[in-house]
Write a protein that holds these residues in place. Structure first.
Motif, PDB file in Angstrom:
ATOM      1  N   PRO A  20       0.808  -1.234   0.000  1.00  0.00           N
ATOM      2  CA  PRO A  20       0.000   0.000   0.000  1.00  0.00           C
ATOM      3  C   PRO A  20       0.838   1.279   0.000  1.00  0.00           C
ATOM      4  CG  PRO A  20      -0.947  -1.583   1.510  1.00  0.00           C
ATOM      5  CD  PRO A  20       0.363  -2.165   1.040  1.00  0.00           C
ATOM      6  N   TRP A  21       1.954   1.296   0.710  1.00  0.00           N
ATOM      7  CA  TRP A  21       2.784   2.494   0.741  1.00  0.00           C
ATOM      8  C   TRP A  21       3.396   2.771  -0.638  1.00  0.00           C
ATOM      9  CZ3 TRP A  21       7.800   1.926  -0.687  1.00  0.00           C
ATOM     10  CH2 TRP A  21       8.364   0.657  -0.582  1.00  0.00           C
ATOM     11  N   LEU A  22       3.623   1.711  -1.414  1.00  0.00           N
ATOM     12  CA  LEU A  22       4.160   1.894  -2.758  1.00  0.00           C
ATOM     13  C   LEU A  22       3.115   2.545  -3.675  1.00  0.00           C
ATOM     14  CD1 LEU A  22       6.569   1.438  -4.608  1.00  0.00           C
ATOM     15  CD2 LEU A  22       5.681  -0.854  -5.092  1.00  0.00           C
ATOM     16  N   GLY A  23       1.859   2.163  -3.493  1.00  0.00           N
ATOM     17  CA  GLY A  23       0.787   2.789  -4.265  1.00  0.00           C
ATOM     18  C   GLY A  23       0.648   4.266  -3.942  1.00  0.00           C
ATOM     19  N   VAL A  24       0.750   4.600  -2.659  1.00  0.00           N
ATOM     20  CA  VAL A  24       0.666   6.005  -2.260  1.00  0.00           C
ATOM     21  C   VAL A  24       1.858   6.790  -2.807  1.00  0.00           C
ATOM     22  CG1 VAL A  24       0.709   7.573  -0.275  1.00  0.00           C
ATOM     23  CG2 VAL A  24      -0.710   5.519  -0.213  1.00  0.00           C
ATOM     24  N   THR A  25       3.022   6.173  -2.779  1.00  0.00           N
ATOM     25  CA  THR A  25       4.224   6.823  -3.317  1.00  0.00           C
ATOM     26  C   THR A  25       4.072   7.085  -4.810  1.00  0.00           C
ATOM     27  OG1 THR A  25       5.554   5.693  -1.650  1.00  0.00           O
ATOM     28  CG2 THR A  25       6.727   6.614  -3.541  1.00  0.00           C
ATOM     29  N   CYS A  26       3.456   6.162  -5.518  1.00  0.00           N
ATOM     30  CA  CYS A  26       3.219   6.363  -6.956  1.00  0.00           C
ATOM     31  C   CYS A  26       2.128   7.395  -7.211  1.00  0.00           C
ATOM     32  CB  CYS A  26       2.823   5.035  -7.609  1.00  0.00           C
ATOM     33  SG  CYS A  26       4.113   3.796  -7.585  1.00  0.00           S
ATOM     34  N   PHE A  27       1.220   7.557  -6.275  1.00  0.00           N
ATOM     35  CA  PHE A  27       0.102   8.487  -6.438  1.00  0.00           C
ATOM     36  C   PHE A  27       0.520   9.945  -6.218  1.00  0.00           C
ATOM     37  CE2 PHE A  27      -3.600  10.754  -4.675  1.00  0.00           C
ATOM     38  CZ  PHE A  27      -4.461  10.638  -5.746  1.00  0.00           C
ATOM     39  N   VAL A  28       1.499  10.187  -5.382  1.00  0.00           N
ATOM     40  CA  VAL A  28       1.879  11.565  -5.022  1.00  0.00           C
ATOM     41  C   VAL A  28       2.284  12.412  -6.238  1.00  0.00           C
ATOM     42  CG1 VAL A  28       3.577  12.941  -3.741  1.00  0.00           C
ATOM     43  CG2 VAL A  28       2.402  11.050  -2.626  1.00  0.00           C
ATOM     44  N   PRO A  29       3.161  11.925  -7.137  1.00  0.00           N
ATOM     45  CA  PRO A  29       3.529  12.798  -8.269  1.00  0.00           C
ATOM     46  C   PRO A  29       2.352  13.155  -9.175  1.00  0.00           C
ATOM     47  CG  PRO A  29       5.050  10.953  -8.108  1.00  0.00           C
ATOM     48  CD  PRO A  29       3.955  10.692  -7.132  1.00  0.00           C
ATOM     49  N   VAL A  30       1.478  12.195  -9.435  1.00  0.00           N
ATOM     50  CA  VAL A  30       0.342  12.495 -10.309  1.00  0.00           C
ATOM     51  C   VAL A  30      -0.643  13.419  -9.593  1.00  0.00           C
ATOM     52  CG1 VAL A  30      -1.159  10.525  -9.784  1.00  0.00           C
ATOM     53  CG2 VAL A  30      -1.170  11.498 -12.040  1.00  0.00           C
ATOM     54  N   ALA A  31      -0.771  13.277  -8.285  1.00  0.00           N
ATOM     55  CA  ALA A  31      -1.648  14.184  -7.535  1.00  0.00           C
ATOM     56  C   ALA A  31      -1.102  15.609  -7.583  1.00  0.00           C
ATOM     57  CB  ALA A  31      -1.785  13.713  -6.093  1.00  0.00           C
ATOM     58  N   LEU A  32       0.201  15.767  -7.492  1.00  0.00           N
ATOM     59  CA  LEU A  32       0.808  17.096  -7.597  1.00  0.00           C
ATOM     60  C   LEU A  32       0.629  17.679  -8.998  1.00  0.00           C
ATOM     61  CD1 LEU A  32       4.089  16.556  -5.546  1.00  0.00           C
ATOM     62  CD2 LEU A  32       2.061  17.859  -4.880  1.00  0.00           C
ATOM     63  N   TRP A  33       0.751  16.830 -10.023  1.00  0.00           N
ATOM     64  CA  TRP A  33       0.567  17.306 -11.394  1.00  0.00           C
ATOM     65  C   TRP A  33      -0.863  17.796 -11.597  1.00  0.00           C
ATOM     66  CZ3 TRP A  33      -2.354  16.221 -15.758  1.00  0.00           C
ATOM     67  CH2 TRP A  33      -1.914  16.809 -16.941  1.00  0.00           C
ATOM     68  N   PHE A  34      -1.830  17.002 -11.138  1.00  0.00           N
ATOM     69  CA  PHE A  34      -3.224  17.413 -11.281  1.00  0.00           C
ATOM     70  C   PHE A  34      -3.536  18.638 -10.413  1.00  0.00           C
ATOM     71  CE2 PHE A  34      -4.124  13.318 -13.345  1.00  0.00           C
ATOM     72  CZ  PHE A  34      -4.971  13.741 -14.351  1.00  0.00           C
ATOM     73  N   ALA A  35      -2.920  18.753  -9.248  1.00  0.00           N
ATOM     74  CA  ALA A  35      -3.143  19.936  -8.404  1.00  0.00           C
ATOM     75  C   ALA A  35      -2.651  21.198  -9.112  1.00  0.00           C
ATOM     76  CB  ALA A  35      -2.441  19.761  -7.061  1.00  0.00           C
ATOM     77  N   SER A  36      -1.487  21.112  -9.741  1.00  0.00           N
ATOM     78  CA  SER A  36      -0.993  22.283 -10.471  1.00  0.00           C
ATOM     79  C   SER A  36      -1.888  22.588 -11.671  1.00  0.00           C
ATOM     80  CB  SER A  36       0.450  22.083 -10.906  1.00  0.00           C
ATOM     81  OG  SER A  36       0.539  21.109 -11.919  1.00  0.00           O
TER      82      SER A  36
END
Length: 134
Positions: A69-85
């Motif tokens: 699960p922590w690996l999934g969250v780690t993979c999610f962070v960059p795309v979440a930042l991209w969509f936030a910007s």
């Protein structure tokens, strides 16, 4: 010495110069909004790119969260930042209204729907990880 007629001609020339500058200023003011309007959406990512990034991130988050699960969250962070910007840009006061006029509301809805893909991938990977652990 200048005569009255020559003074009148000089002032007439000056008047025509001011008139030309005034006409140019009015035309510039009338054309400027069209120039700004035409340049809004070519600097923003296309809706295709939303879906490509969302789908790729959904698959990566699904596989990552399925393993750990922590690996999934780690993979999610960059795309979440991209969509936030992206969302900050879409809702900025200087670009957002013009982009909505040019691209339409569907462009905004697609951005949010594409962000839902990686989120669903992360949640599905977590659920699959919990099922395999039980």
């Amino acid at each position: 010495q200048p005569t009255r007629a020559s003074i009148g001609r000089a002032s007439g020339m000056l008047h025509s110069t001011h008139s030309a500058i005034l006409k140019l200023a009015v035309l510039t003011i009338l054309v400027y909004p069209a120039t700004v309007f035409a340049e809004v959406s070519d600097k923003e990512p296309s809706a295709d790119l939303f879906w490509k990034i969302g789908l790729a991130a959904a698959i990566i988050c699904l596989v990552g969260a399925r393993m750990k699960p922590w690996l999934g969250v780690t993979c999610f962070v960059p795309v979440a930042l991209w969509f936030a910007s992206l969302f900050l840009e879409l809702h900025s006061f200087d670009v957002g209204p013009h982009l909505r006029i040019e691209q339409g509301t569907a462009y905004f809805l697609q951005a949010y729907a594409a962000f839902g893909l990686p989120l669903c991938g992360l949640l599905a990977g977590y659920v699959l990880h919990r099922k395999s652990a039980a």
